[in-house]
Motif scaffolding. Structure first.
Motif, PDB file in Angstrom:
ATOM      1  N   THR A  88      20.856  -9.877  11.805  1.00  0.00           N
ATOM      2  CA  THR A  88      20.451 -10.827  10.766  1.00  0.00           C
ATOM      3  C   THR A  88      19.311 -11.704  11.288  1.00  0.00           C
ATOM      4  OG1 THR A  88      22.123 -12.434  11.486  1.00  0.00           O
ATOM      5  CG2 THR A  88      22.764 -10.879   9.757  1.00  0.00           C
ATOM      6  N   GLY A  89      18.680 -12.424  10.354  1.00  0.00           N
ATOM      7  CA  GLY A  89      17.638 -13.368  10.739  1.00  0.00           C
ATOM      8  C   GLY A  89      16.236 -12.793  10.741  1.00  0.00           C
ATOM      9  N   PHE A  90      16.081 -11.529  10.321  1.00  0.00           N
ATOM     10  CA  PHE A  90      14.756 -10.911  10.279  1.00  0.00           C
ATOM     11  C   PHE A  90      14.511 -10.359   8.876  1.00  0.00           C
ATOM     12  CE2 PHE A  90      16.368 -10.364  14.620  1.00  0.00           C
ATOM     13  CZ  PHE A  90      15.366 -10.989  15.354  1.00  0.00           C
ATOM     14  N   ASP A  91      13.417 -10.783   8.266  1.00  0.00           N
ATOM     15  CA  ASP A  91      13.060 -10.265   6.942  1.00  0.00           C
ATOM     16  C   ASP A  91      12.364  -8.919   7.036  1.00  0.00           C
ATOM     17  OD1 ASP A  91      14.119 -12.526   5.734  1.00  0.00           O
ATOM     18  OD2 ASP A  91      12.218 -13.614   5.861  1.00  0.00           O
ATOM     19  N   THR A  92      11.641  -8.707   8.124  1.00  0.00           N
ATOM     20  CA  THR A  92      10.933  -7.451   8.343  1.00  0.00           C
ATOM     21  C   THR A  92      11.347  -6.869   9.688  1.00  0.00           C
ATOM     22  OG1 THR A  92       9.046  -8.606   9.336  1.00  0.00           O
ATOM     23  CG2 THR A  92       8.969  -8.192   6.961  1.00  0.00           C
ATOM     24  N   TRP A  93      10.924  -5.640   9.941  1.00  0.00           N
ATOM     25  CA  TRP A  93      11.249  -4.970  11.198  1.00  0.00           C
ATOM     26  C   TRP A  93      10.770  -5.821  12.383  1.00  0.00           C
ATOM     27  CZ3 TRP A  93      13.865  -1.753  13.963  1.00  0.00           C
ATOM     28  CH2 TRP A  93      13.345  -1.202  15.137  1.00  0.00           C
ATOM     29  N   PRO A  94      11.691  -6.299  13.246  1.00  0.00           N
ATOM     30  CA  PRO A  94      11.298  -7.200  14.330  1.00  0.00           C
ATOM     31  C   PRO A  94      10.790  -6.496  15.577  1.00  0.00           C
ATOM     32  CG  PRO A  94      13.665  -6.934  14.329  1.00  0.00           C
ATOM     33  CD  PRO A  94      13.147  -6.128  13.161  1.00  0.00           C
ATOM     34  N   GLY A  95      10.950  -5.176  15.639  1.00  0.00           N
ATOM     35  CA  GLY A  95      10.588  -4.449  16.848  1.00  0.00           C
ATOM     36  C   GLY A  95      11.825  -4.145  17.679  1.00  0.00           C
ATOM     37  N   GLU A  96      11.666  -3.287  18.644  1.00  0.00           N
ATOM     38  CA  GLU A  96      12.809  -2.843  19.444  1.00  0.00           C
ATOM     39  C   GLU A  96      13.322  -3.916  20.397  1.00  0.00           C
ATOM     40  OE1 GLU A  96      11.848   0.698  21.486  1.00  0.00           O
ATOM     41  OE2 GLU A  96      11.406   1.866  19.687  1.00  0.00           O
ATOM     42  N   PRO A 111      19.217   0.146  15.009  1.00  0.00           N
ATOM     43  CA  PRO A 111      18.336   0.679  13.962  1.00  0.00           C
ATOM     44  C   PRO A 111      16.959   1.041  14.517  1.00  0.00           C
ATOM     45  CG  PRO A 111      19.416  -1.344  13.244  1.00  0.00           C
ATOM     46  CD  PRO A 111      19.659  -1.214  14.712  1.00  0.00           C
ATOM     47  N   SER A 112      16.374   2.073  13.941  1.00  0.00           N
ATOM     48  CA  SER A 112      14.988   2.426  14.257  1.00  0.00           C
ATOM     49  C   SER A 112      14.096   1.836  13.173  1.00  0.00           C
ATOM     50  CB  SER A 112      14.821   3.945  14.301  1.00  0.00           C
ATOM     51  OG  SER A 112      15.059   4.507  13.024  1.00  0.00           O
ATOM     52  N   ARG A 113      12.798   1.939  13.386  1.00  0.00           N
ATOM     53  CA  ARG A 113      11.869   1.433  12.376  1.00  0.00           C
ATOM     54  C   ARG A 113      12.076   2.151  11.037  1.00  0.00           C
ATOM     55  NH1 ARG A 113       6.780  -0.970  12.576  1.00  0.00           N
ATOM     56  NH2 ARG A 113       6.729  -0.755  14.846  1.00  0.00           N
ATOM     57  N   GLN A 114      12.347   3.474  11.122  1.00  0.00           N
ATOM     58  CA  GLN A 114      12.515   4.251   9.901  1.00  0.00           C
ATOM     59  C   GLN A 114      13.813   3.886   9.188  1.00  0.00           C
ATOM     60  OE1 GLN A 114      11.692   5.487  12.876  1.00  0.00           O
ATOM     61  NE2 GLN A 114       9.542   5.987  12.472  1.00  0.00           N
ATOM     62  N   SER A 115      14.920   3.785   9.933  1.00  0.00           N
ATOM     63  CA  SER A 115      16.196   3.474   9.287  1.00  0.00           C
ATOM     64  C   SER A 115      16.235   2.039   8.782  1.00  0.00           C
ATOM     65  CB  SER A 115      17.354   3.722  10.267  1.00  0.00           C
ATOM     66  OG  SER A 115      17.312   2.807  11.359  1.00  0.00           O
ATOM     67  N   TRP A 116      15.468   1.147   9.412  1.00  0.00           N
ATOM     68  CA  TRP A 116      15.405  -0.249   8.958  1.00  0.00           C
ATOM     69  C   TRP A 116      14.846  -0.312   7.533  1.00  0.00           C
ATOM     70  CZ3 TRP A 116      16.754  -4.841  11.501  1.00  0.00           C
ATOM     71  CH2 TRP A 116      16.312  -6.020  10.910  1.00  0.00           C
ATOM     72  N   ARG A 117      13.875   0.552   7.235  1.00  0.00           N
ATOM     73  CA  ARG A 117      13.280   0.561   5.898  1.00  0.00           C
ATOM     74  C   ARG A 117      14.286   0.955   4.832  1.00  0.00           C
ATOM     75  NH1 ARG A 117       7.791   3.885   7.575  1.00  0.00           N
ATOM     76  NH2 ARG A 117       6.773   2.190   8.767  1.00  0.00           N
ATOM     77  N   THR A 118      15.304   1.717   5.207  1.00  0.00           N
ATOM     78  CA  THR A 118      16.317   2.143   4.243  1.00  0.00           C
ATOM     79  C   THR A 118      17.484   1.174   4.154  1.00  0.00           C
ATOM     80  OG1 THR A 118      17.518   3.474   5.897  1.00  0.00           O
ATOM     81  CG2 THR A 118      15.723   4.545   4.697  1.00  0.00           C
ATOM     82  N   GLY A 119      17.382   0.032   4.853  1.00  0.00           N
ATOM     83  CA  GLY A 119      18.433  -0.976   4.780  1.00  0.00           C
ATOM     84  C   GLY A 119      19.396  -0.967   5.946  1.00  0.00           C
ATOM     85  N   ASP A 120      19.154  -0.156   6.954  1.00  0.00           N
ATOM     86  CA  ASP A 120      20.050  -0.090   8.107  1.00  0.00           C
ATOM     87  C   ASP A 120      19.878  -1.333   8.976  1.00  0.00           C
ATOM     88  OD1 ASP A 120      21.627   0.633  10.268  1.00  0.00           O
ATOM     89  OD2 ASP A 120      20.065   1.863  11.183  1.00  0.00           O
ATOM     90  N   LEU A 130      22.587  10.858  26.192  1.00  0.00           N
ATOM     91  CA  LEU A 130      22.608   9.699  25.320  1.00  0.00           C
ATOM     92  C   LEU A 130      21.182   9.192  25.135  1.00  0.00           C
ATOM     93  CD1 LEU A 130      25.624   7.786  26.860  1.00  0.00           C
ATOM     94  CD2 LEU A 130      25.566   8.811  24.596  1.00  0.00           C
ATOM     95  N   GLU A 131      20.810   8.962  23.877  1.00  0.00           N
ATOM     96  CA  GLU A 131      19.491   8.443  23.550  1.00  0.00           C
ATOM     97  C   GLU A 131      19.657   7.254  22.608  1.00  0.00           C
ATOM     98  OE1 GLU A 131      16.771   9.349  24.880  1.00  0.00           O
ATOM     99  OE2 GLU A 131      17.345  11.215  25.872  1.00  0.00           O
ATOM    100  N   SER A 132      18.689   6.359  22.650  1.00  0.00           N
ATOM    101  CA  SER A 132      18.788   5.155  21.823  1.00  0.00           C
ATOM    102  C   SER A 132      18.847   5.466  20.346  1.00  0.00           C
ATOM    103  CB  SER A 132      17.593   4.230  22.105  1.00  0.00           C
ATOM    104  OG  SER A 132      17.608   3.790  23.435  1.00  0.00           O
ATOM    105  N   TYR A 133      18.235   6.592  19.934  1.00  0.00           N
ATOM    106  CA  TYR A 133      18.168   6.879  18.516  1.00  0.00           C
ATOM    107  C   TYR A 133      18.919   8.159  18.172  1.00  0.00           C
ATOM    108  CZ  TYR A 133      14.629   3.301  18.760  1.00  0.00           C
ATOM    109  OH  TYR A 133      13.974   2.125  18.980  1.00  0.00           O
ATOM    110  N   THR A 134      19.897   8.528  18.961  1.00  0.00           N
ATOM    111  CA  THR A 134      20.715   9.681  18.616  1.00  0.00           C
ATOM    112  C   THR A 134      21.415   9.397  17.297  1.00  0.00           C
ATOM    113  OG1 THR A 134      21.088  10.283  20.913  1.00  0.00           O
ATOM    114  CG2 THR A 134      22.669  11.089  19.314  1.00  0.00           C
TER     115      THR A 134
END
Length: 397
Positions: free
Chosen positions: A193-201, A237-246, A166-170
Motif C-alpha cells: 500500500t501507499g503507492f499510486d503507481t509502480w514504485p519500482g523493485e 509484484p512485477s511491473r506487468q502484474s502491478w498494472r493488472t492490480g496485483d 527460485l526466482e523473484s518472478y516465478t
C-alpha cells in the motif's frame, strides 16, 4: 465539411428515366387481360412485388428460425460428455421443427447419429473396463491442473515445488502435500500500500524483506525446527502484474539449494499447545536479540556494541520473568525452573558487558557472557515440552 444547400430557385436534378405520369389514386386499376398470368399491380395486391411477400395459394412458408434443441443435439453429440443427451435432444427437435416450420433438421439428425455412436462406444468401454482408464486419466489431468497455481494465489500453509531455481518472478508452482519432499511452504502474505503507481523493485523488495521476516517468525515460532538451508523467500509484484492490480507479496520459507523439505514447518497458535506457545514467546526474543550483534566490533564502535548488549540483557530478564509467571504442567516444571536460574546468571554477565568502561573491559566480559548464554540453553525444557531439540540447524527468526 458540410454540403452547401442548393439555391431555392434551382432546378431539380434531371431523372435518368422519364418521370411516370401522374395517375388518379382513386381510379380503378385496369382489369387484367383474359388469360394473362399476371395480376394487376397495386400496393396490396397478391403480385410478386407485394411488400409482404408471396401470399397466394401454394406459396412456400418462411421458416421461423433454427430449432434450439437441434443445435443442442449437435453440440452434445460432438462433445461426447453425455452421449444420450444428444440423442434425446435430437428426437425432441424433429417434431418441433415440423410443427413450428423451423430449420435445423440437419443438426438434429447429425446429433442423433453422433450421440448414438458415442453411446455405443461408452457401453463397450464400460463392459471392457476402458471407461475406468479414461476417467482415471481425466481425473489425473484435473488434479494436476488444480495443483498448478500462480504464486500469486498461494495460500498460507500450502507447500509447493518450483520448476528450476527460485526466482523473484516465478509464477508457476505446483502445490504438493507437505508430507512429500518440497521446495517451500507459504508463511503468509500482505498487500503493498501507499503507492499510486509502480514504485519500482527496490521499495517493494525492502518492504517485503522486513514484513516477510515478521510473518515467517510468527508462522514458524520454533526456530530450532527450521533447517539452516531454509530462508525467508518472497514473491512480489512485477511491473506487468502491478498494472493488472496485483499488490500481493507472498512470504515463504524455501530451500534454494540442499535437501528438500519434508513435513510442515508451521509452529504457531494453530499447532502449539499453551505451554509451548508461552515458552517460545519468551525465549525467541532472546535468540533474536543475540543475532542482532553489530557488524562493527567494540574497537570500532563501542557505543553500538554496548547498546546491543543492553538489549540482550533486557530480553534475558524478560524471558526469566515470563517463565516464572506461567503455570507449567507435567514434566516441564523442573527443567523450566532450572532454565530460569540459568537465565538469571546470564543476565548478570550481559549487564556487566553493557556497562563496560572501554573496549578492553568489553572484550574481557564478552566471552564470559556468551558462555553464560550458550546456543543450546533450554534443551531440557524443550524436550519436556515436545519442542525441537538442538541438531546444529537452528537459525534466528
Amino acid at each position: 465539411m458540410e454540403p452547401s444547400q442548393p439555391p431555392q430557385d434551382s432546378q431539380p436534378p434531371r431523372q435518368g428515366w422519364p418521370a411516370p405520369e401522374q395517375s388518379n389514386p382513386m381510379a380503378t386499376p385496369p382489369a387484367p387481360l383474359a388469360g394473362s398470368p399476371y395480376t394487376a399491380p397495386g400496393p396490396y395486391g397478391p403480385g410478386p412485388y407485394s411488400p409482404y411477400g408471396p401470399q397466394g395459394p401454394g406459396a412456400a412458408e418462411v421458416p421461423f428460425g433454427t430449432n434450439g434443441m437441434a443445435v443442442a443435439s449437435l453440440v452434445t453429440g460432438i462433445v461426447c460428455c453425455l452421449p444420450p443427451l444428444g440423442l434425446i435432444f435430437g428426437l425432441i427437435a424433429l417434431p418441433q421443427i415440423r410443427k413450428k416450420n423451423q430449420t435445423g433438421k440437419g443438426f438434429a439428425l447429425a446429433g442423433i447419429i453422433l450421440s448414438s455412436i458415442s453411446s455405443v462406444l461408452v457401453t463397450v468401454a464400460l463392459l471392457t473396463g476402458g471407461f475406468g482408464e479414461m476417467w482415471h486419466g481425466f481425473k489425473s489431468g484435473m488434479d494436476e491442473a488444480a495443483r498448478s497455481k500462480s504464486a500469486l494465489s498461494l495460500r498460507t500453509g500450502e507447500c509447493f515445488e518450483v520448476d528450476g531455481k527460485l526466482e523473484s518472478y516465478t509464477t508457476d508452482v505446483e502445490i504438493v502435500n507437505c508430507a512429500k519432499p518440497h521446495d517451500g511452504e507459504v508463511a503468509g502474505s500482505f498487500l503493498v500500500t501507499g503507492f499510486d503507481t509502480w514504485p519500482g523493485e527496490d521499495p517493494i523488495d525492502k518492504l517485503a524483506e522486513e514484513r516477510c521476516a515478521e510473518i515467517s517468525s510468527a508462522y514458524s515460532m520454533d526456530n530450532w525446527a527450521i533447517p539452516e538451508h531454509v530462508w525467508d523467500y518472497y514473491y512480489m509484484p512485477s511491473r506487468q502484474s502491478w498494472r493488472t492490480g496485483d499488490r500481493a507479496v507472498t512470504c515463504t520459507l524455501a530451500v534454494d539449494e540442499g535437501e528438500p523439505l519434508k513435513g510442515s514447518l508451521r509452529a504457531d497458535e494453530t499447532t502449539l499447545d499453551p505451554d509451548q506457545l508461552h515458552y517460545l514467546r519468551n525465549l525467541n526474543p532472546v535468540e533474536n536479540a543475540v543475532f542482532e550483534e553489530p557488524d562493527e566490533d567494540a574497537d570500532a564502535d563501542l557505543a553500538a556494541n554496548k547498546a546491543w548488549a543492553a538489549r540482550v540483557h533486557t530480553s534475558i530478564v524478560d524471558a526469566s520473568r515470563g517463565l516464572r509467571s506461567h503455570r507449567w504442567s507435567g514434566t516441564a516444571v523442573k527443567p523450566v525452573a532450572d532454565l530460569g536460574k540459568e537465565l538469571d546468571a546470564a543476565a548478570k554477565q550481559w549487564d556487566k558487558l553493557a556497562r563496560s568502561a572501554d573496549a578492553d573491559a568489553y572484550w574481557e566480559t564478552y566471552e564470559v557472557a556468551f558462555e553464560a548464554l550458550p546456543e543450546d540453553i533450554g534443551t531440557d525444557a524443550r524436550a519436556a515440552l515436545g519442542l525441537a531439540g538442538p541438531a546444529g540447524n537452528s537459525r534466528s527468526a
